[in-house]
Design a protein around this motif. Structure first.
Motif, PDB file in Angstrom:
ATOM      1  N   ILE A 140       0.445  -0.807   0.130  1.00  0.00           N
ATOM      2  CA  ILE A 140       0.238   0.509  -0.196  1.00  0.00           C
ATOM      3  C   ILE A 140       0.761   1.282   0.148  1.00  0.00           C
ATOM      4  O   ILE A 140       1.261   2.210  -0.641  1.00  0.00           O
ATOM      5  CB  ILE A 140      -1.125   0.228   1.376  1.00  0.00           C
ATOM      6  N   ALA A 178      -4.632  -1.670   6.666  1.00  0.00           N
ATOM      7  CA  ALA A 178      -4.724  -1.310   5.708  1.00  0.00           C
ATOM      8  C   ALA A 178      -5.452  -0.267   5.030  1.00  0.00           C
ATOM      9  O   ALA A 178      -5.313   0.897   4.639  1.00  0.00           O
ATOM     10  CB  ALA A 178      -5.454  -2.420   3.976  1.00  0.00           C
ATOM     11  N   ARG A 179      -6.563   0.495   6.325  1.00  0.00           N
ATOM     12  CA  ARG A 179      -6.457   1.545   6.023  1.00  0.00           C
ATOM     13  C   ARG A 179      -6.252   2.537   6.599  1.00  0.00           C
ATOM     14  O   ARG A 179      -5.567   3.954   6.141  1.00  0.00           O
ATOM     15  CB  ARG A 179      -8.184   1.644   7.104  1.00  0.00           C
ATOM     16  N   LYS A 220      -3.610   3.470   4.294  1.00  0.00           N
ATOM     17  CA  LYS A 220      -3.626   4.035   2.922  1.00  0.00           C
ATOM     18  C   LYS A 220      -3.883   5.545   3.242  1.00  0.00           C
ATOM     19  O   LYS A 220      -3.235   6.065   2.910  1.00  0.00           O
ATOM     20  CB  LYS A 220      -5.049   4.205   2.537  1.00  0.00           C
ATOM     21  N   GLU A 221      -4.144   5.607   4.766  1.00  0.00           N
ATOM     22  CA  GLU A 221      -4.221   7.478   5.326  1.00  0.00           C
ATOM     23  C   GLU A 221      -2.524   7.269   5.155  1.00  0.00           C
ATOM     24  O   GLU A 221      -2.064   8.808   5.245  1.00  0.00           O
ATOM     25  CB  GLU A 221      -4.503   7.411   6.426  1.00  0.00           C
ATOM     26  N   LYS A 235      -0.029   7.042   3.923  1.00  0.00           N
ATOM     27  CA  LYS A 235       0.361   6.811   2.185  1.00  0.00           C
ATOM     28  C   LYS A 235       0.501   8.083   2.018  1.00  0.00           C
ATOM     29  O   LYS A 235       0.970   9.299   0.825  1.00  0.00           O
ATOM     30  CB  LYS A 235      -0.764   6.014   1.124  1.00  0.00           C
ATOM     31  N   GLN A 236      -1.014   9.164   1.996  1.00  0.00           N
ATOM     32  CA  GLN A 236      -1.768  10.416   1.997  1.00  0.00           C
ATOM     33  C   GLN A 236      -0.609  11.387   2.204  1.00  0.00           C
ATOM     34  O   GLN A 236      -0.242  12.326   1.981  1.00  0.00           O
ATOM     35  CB  GLN A 236      -2.810  11.078   2.179  1.00  0.00           C
ATOM     36  N   PRO A 242      -8.821  -6.608   3.275  1.00  0.00           N
ATOM     37  CA  PRO A 242      -7.890  -6.057   2.274  1.00  0.00           C
ATOM     38  C   PRO A 242      -7.231  -7.181   1.467  1.00  0.00           C
ATOM     39  O   PRO A 242      -7.221  -8.129   1.497  1.00  0.00           O
ATOM     40  CB  PRO A 242      -6.307  -5.985   3.449  1.00  0.00           C
ATOM     41  N   TYR A 243      -7.669  -6.042   0.256  1.00  0.00           N
ATOM     42  CA  TYR A 243      -7.668  -6.641  -1.607  1.00  0.00           C
ATOM     43  C   TYR A 243      -8.182  -7.256  -0.975  1.00  0.00           C
ATOM     44  O   TYR A 243      -8.205  -8.869  -2.776  1.00  0.00           O
ATOM     45  CB  TYR A 243      -5.788  -6.951  -1.943  1.00  0.00           C
TER      46      TYR A 243
END
Lengths: 696, 282, 157
Positions: A470, A508-509, A512-513, A515-516, A647-648
Motif C-alpha cells: 500500500i 490497510a486503512r 492508505k491514510e 500513504k496520503q 484488505p485486497y
C-alpha cells in the motif's frame, strides 16, 4: 499493478531455519527460578488438608492465598480459579506452584507434599447442562407436522489435541511495580487483562510480550491466561524471574482440547426433499465452561453446512463433566458440526435412493440465500465451479463409480463446507473493538503496531507485505516486532480467522491514510474497527448476520483400506478454497496443507479419550498425529472472490482449511467399505466393527 | 546419585559387571525414556549405569556357512544397510524405528528391554535367533525364546552381557513381516506378525508364524507349526480353519490406550489367514 | 567427576559432569545451543535432532555417555556450511517453514538423508522424515523443499 498474491519468502525464515529464533524455553534470565505445578490426584472432591514439608530458603509455594486480586481466570464465565481454594473438579487441577532454583529440589518438595481429600462421585455423563441455546429458522419444528417422513441419525466426534510441537510456557519477571510475562501465546491482551484482574494491578503495571510461538492452533488462546495468572502471582510476590514451562506429558494431560460432541439430527422429508432440520448439539465442556459456550454457538450456526435449509430448530448444550476443561481449537465447534451435517445429508440421500452428489448440489447455498440464523450470504458463492474443479482434478466421478465395487477397498470422498470469518455475532463490535496503529518513523520506515501473533501462519510476512504494497515501499522498510502490550494497542486476539480480514483490513486503512501523509516526518495513524452498517445480529435470539463474511471450500480425499488390518492409507487430496483473496499465495497454501492434515487426522487417525477423568494419551507416542509417511501429496487451488471490507478482498483461511477434512476422509472410507460412518475418528477398530456388523 | 560408567572394551564391561550390578544401556533410546525425570535434570536411573554403546568390538555383522552373527552394538541402521542380513529383518528395522532412532538403537538393546510390543523380537523369534551371552568367566548360548521370560523380564545374570545375536541361515520360499501400527510409521505396534514357509514338490517343508503384542511375549508355537509341516499346499489350505483354531487360544491380547483385544485378535487371525491363503506351490 | 570429551560443531569440548544426562540438556544448558528443541522428550518428534558422526539422532534420548569421543553437529554448527545454505534456500523458497519449532530438526534430517542418498525419491524423503513431526505444514511443502535442495545441491552431497 502487481498481484499481491504473488508469493515472497517469509520474513522469519532465516532465524527459524538456522535455529536462532527465540522460543520461550530458549530464553534464560539471570537468577531465574523454575516453577512446577502441584496438582490434585483425585477427580472430584475437596481438599481437607495439605501438609507441606519444611520449605528451604529460596524455595516457595504459591497458592490461592497469594492471589492479590480475584482468584478467577478472566475468560468469559467466572468459573475457573487460578489456584483451587479447596474444591477439586477434575484430575490434575492446579493447587499451587512450587518454585525454586533447582528442579531436583522442587521435585523432592512436590513428592513430599501430602494432601488429604474428601472424595466425591465424579460426573462423566453428559447430564449437567451449564449453557444451553436454541434458535429457529422459518417454521422451525412445525415443518415436521406436514412431513412425509422423518429421517434421524446420531453422530459423534472425539477429543482432538492441538499437539503444537512447542509446549505451553511463560517466563515472568518483576521490575518495581511492574509485572512482565513473556510467553508462547496467541492473545497478548487476553493474558494482560487476566493478569490485571488476578494481580489487582493497574494496567500500566502489567506487560505481556509474545515470544516466538511454536504452533498454537487455538491451544494457546485461553489456556495461557490460566498459567500466566499463576506465574504472575508468583512473580509479583517473589520478585525474581521465574520460568514455567510445561513438559509434554503435563501439556497433554491438563491443557484444553477440542470438545467431544454428540449431534442428533431429524430431517423432515417431503417429496424427497429436506424441508427442515431439527438438531441437538451436545458438547463436553469439561470441568469449567471457559469458551465452551462460544464453541457451541459456532457449532450450532454451522448446522446447515454449505447448504440452505429453510426451516431449522436447533438446540445445544454445554455439559459440565469432571474432566479436563476443553477449549479453543482451530475450527472452534465447526469441525464437529461440519462432519455431522455432511454425513447426515449424504445418509439422507442414500435413504431416499437419490444420488448423494446430485442431492447435495441441489441444495447448495447461493448468494442472497438466508443463513441458518436468517442472515444473508451477501457475497457471491463460487461453490458450483469450485466443486467442478475439484471433481475434474481428482477424476472424482470415475473413481467413485469404480470404487463402488465392494472388493477393491478404495474410496473417494468429497466435502463441501464454509467457515464464518471473524468473531461470532457482534463480538467484534461489542467486545473486541479492535484498534491498530501504524507509526511512520523519521527514516521512512513504517511500523505495524498490533497485537496479532505470528504462530507460524505468516502474520509477520503478510502484514509487512500488505503495508509495503500500500505504501509502495520495500518490505524491509516495514517493521513488525512480536507484540508487546507496552507498545501495541489491543487489536484483539489472534483467533477466529479474523487476523487478516479484520485486523488486516484496519491496517490497510491505516496504511492508505499514511500513504496520503507520507511526506510528514513522524506520525501515528490509529484505526478502530467499525462494523459494516448492514451487519445486524441479535445475540440473544440468534437472528441476523452471525458473520460479516464466509469462506468456502471443497476437499476431496482418496483412500485405500486394508481388508486384513482395516488400516486406512491416504492416497491423495485435492482442495479448492475461496478465501477472498490471498495476501500471499504460498502462505495460504501452507495453511491449506496444514489445516487439511489436522482435519483428516481428526477424521481417521487422532484418538484421544479419558478413562474415569484421566486422559489416556499422555505423550506423542500414544497420541498419534500424522507423520510424513501418513500424509499424501496434496493439491490445492485458490479462487479469488474479494470481500469488500477485507484488505485486497481477503477473508479468513486459517480455520476453513481444517473443517472439511474429517467429512471428506469419512466419506472416502464409506465409499471404500460400503458401510455408513457415524463417528470420528474412523479408526481401524471402528472399521472392523462396521465391516463385521453394520448395515450398508 | 547413581554412577555412569562408559565401557570402551568388552573386557572393561565384563569386569565392571563382575564387580557390581549395573543397569546396562546401549543406544539409550528406550532406557532414557523409561527413566525420564524432567527437562534439564539427570536421567532418573534406579541403579548405576554401564554404557556399552561405544564398545566397537561388538559392532559387526558376519556370516559363516551356518549362521549370521550380529554384534550386540550393531546399530539398526547398519543392519538395514547390510546385504548379509535377511530381508525380513531389514524390513522390520525400517518399520520399527525412525532414522534418528536407527542410528543409535541396537537389536540387543531391544532384546534386553523385552517389550511385548517390540517389533524386532517377532522376526527374531521367527528366525530362531540365539544369543551369545558372556560373563568374565563364561560364554553361553541361549535361544531368544528361552531368554525372554515375560514382560520386561529376561534371563540375564547380573554379571552377564549379551554380546551377539546368532541367526541360523534358513532357506524359506517366502517370509515377511507385517506391522500393524496406529499410523504408517514411527509408532508402537498395536500388533505385529511375521511368517515364512518353504515348499518342495508341493509339500510344506517349513512353516513359521510369530505374533507380537498379542500376549506377554511373542507367540510362536513349534507344536502348531509341526502339525502342518509335511502337508501338501492344497491340504494346508483346506485345513485353514484347523490352523486358525490351533492359534486361536494362543492369541490373548489386551485392551489398552492403543487398541482393543477384539481388534488385535481379529487382525492377527486375518493376517494368519492371508498368509496361508497366499502360500504358493513351488 | 567424570570427564566427557567430544567434538561439538568442529571444536573439541569437555564436559565435567555425570554421564547420566541427556545430550539435549548438555547442548542447551552447558553450551547454550538452543537450536535443538525439546518437543516431546521421548524420541518421537525429532525437534531435538542433531548429527552424531554425520547421522541424525534424537538428542533427547541420547545419553551424554554415548557421545564420548564422538562428533556432534547441531543446527548452529551445520548452519555454517554450504549444504545448509542450499537446504535453507530450498525451505524458504518452497514454504517449508511455518511455526519453525520443528524446522532445525527437519534441516538435520534433510542433511542426514542427502548425505547418504543425494537423489532421494518422494517415498525415501517421507521415510527419512518419519521421525520428525510437524503440526503446521502437513509435510507437503517440506517434501517439496527437500526435493528442491537435492536438485539445487546436485554434486554437493
Amino acid at each position: 499493478m502487481k498481484d499481491i498474491s504473488k508469493s515472497i519468502n517469509k520474513v522469519d525464515n532465516e532465524e527459524k531455519i538456522s535455529g536462532s529464533a527465540e522460543y520461550i524455553a530458549d530464553i534464560k534470565m539471570d537468577g531465574m527460578l523454575y516453577a512446577m505445578t502441584l496438582r490434585s490426584s483425585i477427580v472430584k472432591g475437596e481438599i481437607i488438608k495439605i501438609s507441606y514439608p519444611k520449605i528451604p530458603d529460596n524455595y516457595y509455594v504459591i497458592d490461592h492465598k497469594d492471589v492479590q486480586g480475584k482468584n478467577i481466570v478472566k475468560i468469559i464465565y467466572d468459573d475457573m480459579p487460578i489456584f483451587t481454594t479447596k474444591k477439586i473438579s477434575y484430575l490434575h487441577e492446579p493447587i499451587a506452584l512450587v518454585i525454586g532454583p533447582e528442579k531436583e529440589k522442587i521435585v523432592e518438595i512436590l513428592d513430599s507434599i501430602e494432601i488429604k481429600y474428601k472424595e466425591e462421585e465424579p460426573q462423566f455423563e453428559w447430564e449437567d447442562s451449564v449453557v444451553d441455546f436454541h434458535f429457529d429458522k422459518g417454521e422451525g419444528e412445525r415443518v415436521f407436522d406436514h412431513a412425509d417422513k422423518v429421517i434421524s441419525y446420531d453422530y459423534e466426534t472425539g477429543y482432538q489435541e492441538q499437539a503444537y510441537i512447542e509446549t505451553q510456557g511463560f517466563i515472568g519477571y518483576q521490575d518495581g511495580d511492574k509485572t512482565t510475562l513473556i510467553g508462547s501465546i496467541q492473545c497478548p491482551y487476553y493474558v494482560k487483562n487476566a493478569l490485571i484482574q488476578a494481580l489487582d494491578s493497574e494496567p500500566e503495571n502489567v506487560r505481556v510480550i509474545q515470544s516466538t510461538v511454536g504452533g498454537a492452533f487455538g491451544g494457546k488462546e485461553e489456556f495461557p491466561s490460566l498459567i500466566g495468572c499463576q506465574l504472575a502471582v508468583a512473580v509479583k510476590k517473589i520478585k525474581k524471574p521465574i520460568q514455567l514451562i510445561y513438559e509434554r506429558e503435563e501439556d497433554m494431560l491438563v491443557t484444553t482440547k477440542r470438545h467431544p460432541a454428540k449431534i442428533h439430527f431429524d430431517a423432515a422429508i417431503k417429496e424427497n426433499k429436506i424441508k427442515g432440520i431439527k438438531a441437538h448439539v451436545g458438547i463436553d465442556g469439561g470441568a469449567t465452561i471457559g469458551l465452551s459456550g462460544v464453541v457451541l454457538s459456532r457449532a450450532m450456526l454451522a448446522c446447515s453446512g454449505a447448504y440452505t435449509i429453510d426451516n431449522l430448530d436447533i438446540t445445544g448444550d454445554v455439559y459440565k463433566t469432571n474432566t479436563v476443561p476443553n477449549g479453543a481449537f482451530r475450527g472452534f465447534g465447526a469441525p464437529q458440526m461440519m462432519f455431522a451435517i455432511e454425513m447426515f445429508v449424504e445418509h439422507i440421500a442414500k435413504d431416499l435412493n437419490i444420488d448423494p452428489l446430485e442431492f447435495r448440489k441441489s441444495i447448495l447455498a447461493k448468494q442472497n440465500d438466508h443463513t441458518s440464523t436468517n442472515g444473508v450470504y451477501r457475497d457471491p458463492i463460487l461453490m458450483p465451479e469450485m466443486i467442478e474443479k475439484a471433481m475434474k482434478e481428482s477424476d472424482y466421478l470415475r473413481k467413485k463409480k469404480a470404487y463402488a465395487n465392494p472388493n477393491i477397498f478404495k474410496g473417494i470422498g468429497m466435502s463441501f463446507f464454509f467457515h464464518g470469518c471473524g468473531f461470532t455475532g457482534s463480538g467484534e463490535k461489542k467486545i473486541i473493538k479492535a484498534r491498530v496503529r501504524l507509526r511512520k518513523h523519521k527514516n521512512n520506515k513504517a511500523e505495524i503496531l498490533i497485537a496479532a501473533v505470528d504462530m507460524g501462519q505468516g502474520v509477520k510476512t503478510t502484514f509487512r507485505k500488505l503495508v509495503a504494497n500500500i505504501l509502495e515501499i520495500d518490505i524491509e522498510n516495514v517493521i513488525f516486532n512480536n507484540p508487546d502490550t507496552d507498545y501495541v494497542p489491543d487489536s484483539g486476539p489472534t483467533v477466529a480467522s479474523r487476523t487478516m480480514m479484520i485486523v488486516g483490513g484496519l491496517v490497510a486503512r491505516a496504511a492508505k491514510e499514511m500513504k496520503q501523509r507520507w511526506r510528514e516526518d513522524e506520525f501515528v495513524v490509529e484505526k478502530q474497527y467499525k462494523q459494516p452498517d448492514y451487519i445486524k445480529y441479535d445475540e440473544e435470539n440468534f437472528i441476523g448476520d452471525a458473520y460479516p463474511a464466509y469462506s468456502w471450500g471443497v476437499n476431496v480425499v482418496e483412500v485405500e483400506v486394508s481388508k486384513t488390518t482395516y488400516q486406512v492409507k491416504l492416497v491423495k487430496t485435492w482442495s479448492v478454497y475461496d478465501g477472498g483473496k490471498a495476501i500471499d499465495e504460498k502462505v495460504v497454501l501452507g495453511q491449506a496443507d496444514g489445516g487439511l492434515a489436522q482435519g483428516v487426522g481428526y477424521g481417521y487417525l487422532e484418538v484421544m479419550n479419558h478413562k474415569q477423568g484421566k486422559i489416556q494419551q499422555k505423550n506423542m507416542t500414544d497420541y498419534i498425529i500424522p507423520t510424513a509417511k501418513d500424509m499424501p501429496d496434496m493439491e490445492t487451488y485458490l479462487y479469488d472472490n474479494p470481500y469488500a471490507f477485507g484488505p485486497y478482498g481477503a477473508k479468513g483461511v486459517g480455520e476453513l482449511t481444517l473443517v472439511g477434512g474429517a467429512p471428506a476422509v469419512a466419506k472416502a472410507i464409506e465409499n471404500a467399505i460400503n458401510k455408513r460412518i457415524y463417528k470420528i475418528p474412523v479408526t481401524p477398530e471402528y472399521i472392523m466393527e462396521l465391516i463385521n456388523n453394520a448395515k450398508n | 546419585m547413581v554412577d555412569g560408567l562408559i565401557a570402551k572394551s568388552l573386557n572393561e564391561a565384563l569386569e565392571a559387571l563382575d564387580n557390581k550390578e549395573y543397569q546396562i544401556v546401549a543406544g539409550g533410546t528406550d532406557m532414557l525414556i523409561q527413566n525420564r525425570s524432567h527437562s534439564g535434570m539427570n536421567i532418573d536411573y534406579k541403579k548405576d549405569v554401564l554404557y556399552i554403546n561405544l564398545i566397537d568390538e561388538l559392532d559387526f555383522i558376519k556370516v559363516d556357512e551356518k549362521n549370521l552373527y550380529i554384534g550386540a552394538n550393531t546399530r539398526l541402521e547398519t543392519i538395514l544397510e547390510s546385504k548379509l542380513v535377511p530381508q525380513i529383518l531389514r524390513d522390520v528395522v525400517i518399520e520399527m524405528a525412525s532414522p534418528g532412532i536407527r542410528h543409535t538403537a541396537t537389536l540387543a538393546g531391544n532384546i534386553g528391554n523385552a517389550s511385548p510390543a517390540g517389533d524386532s523380537l517377532v522376526v527374531l523369534y521367527l528366525l530362531d535367533c540365539e544369543l551369545e551371552i558372556k560373563s568374565l568367566t563364561k560364554t553361553r548360548k541361549v535361544l531368544l525364546k528361552d531368554f525372554i521370560t515375560g514382560v520386561r523380564k529376561i534371563a540375564l545374570n547380573k554379571n552377564e552381557l549379551i554380546t551377539k545375536l546368532i541367526i541360523p541361515k534358513i532357506n524359506l520360499t517366502d517370509c515377511y513381516f507385517h506391522k500393524v501400527g496406529p499410523r504408517l510409521s514411527d509408532a508402537i505396534s498395536k500388533l505385529s506378525f511375521a511368517c515364512g514357509y518353504s515348499v518342495e514338490n508341493s509339500i510344506i517343508k517349513d512353516l513359521r508364524v510369530a505374533f507380537g503384542a498379542v500376549y506377554v511375549t511373542v507367540v510362536r508355537s513349534r507344536e502348531v507349526e509341526g502339525k502342518f509341516i509335511g502337508q501338501s499346499v492344497n491340504d494346508l489350505k483346506a485345513n485353514l480353519d484347523d490352523i486358525i483354531n490351533a492359534y486361536e487360544p494362543l492369541i490373548k491380547p489386551i485392551d489398552d490406550q492403543r487398541s482393543n483385544r477384539v481388534y488385535r485378535k481379529n487382525v492377527a487371525i486375518n493376517l494368519l489367514r492371508e498368509f496361508i491363503e497366499n502360500i504358493k506351490e513351488d | 567427576m567424570p570427564k566427557i570429551e567430544f567434538k561439538l560443531n568442529d571444536k573439541l569440548v569437555t564436559v565435567h559432569s555425570t554421564a547420566n544426562r541427556r545430550l539435549l540438556d548438555v547442548l542447551r544448558e552447558d553450551f547454550n545451543l538452543t537450536g535443538p528443541k525439546e518437543g516431546c522428550g521421548e524420541g518421537e518428534c525429532g525437534a531435538c535432532a542433531v548429527l552424531l558422526n554425520h547421522k541424525i539422532v534424537n538428542s533427547c534420548c541420547t545419553p551424554l555417555a554415548n557421545v564420548d569421543g564422538q562428533e556432534i553437529v547441531t543446527i548452529e554448527g551445520f548452519s555454517k556450511t554450504k549444504r545448509y545454505q542450499i537446504i535453507k534456500d530450498a525451505f524458504a523458497e518452497m514454504g517449508g517453514v511455518q511455526c519453525g519449532f520443528c524446522t532445525p530438526g527437519m534441516v538435520i534430517a534433510t542433511e542426514s538423508l542427502l548425505n547418504k542418498n543425494p537423489h532421494p525419491n518422494d517415498e525415501e524423503i517421507r521415510i527419512a522424515l518419519s521421525g520428525n513431526l510437524c503440526r503446521c505444514t502437513g509435510y507437503n511443502m517440506i517434501i517439496k523443499s527437500i526435493q528442491k535442495a537435492a536438485k539445487d545441491g546436485d554434486g554437493i552431497w
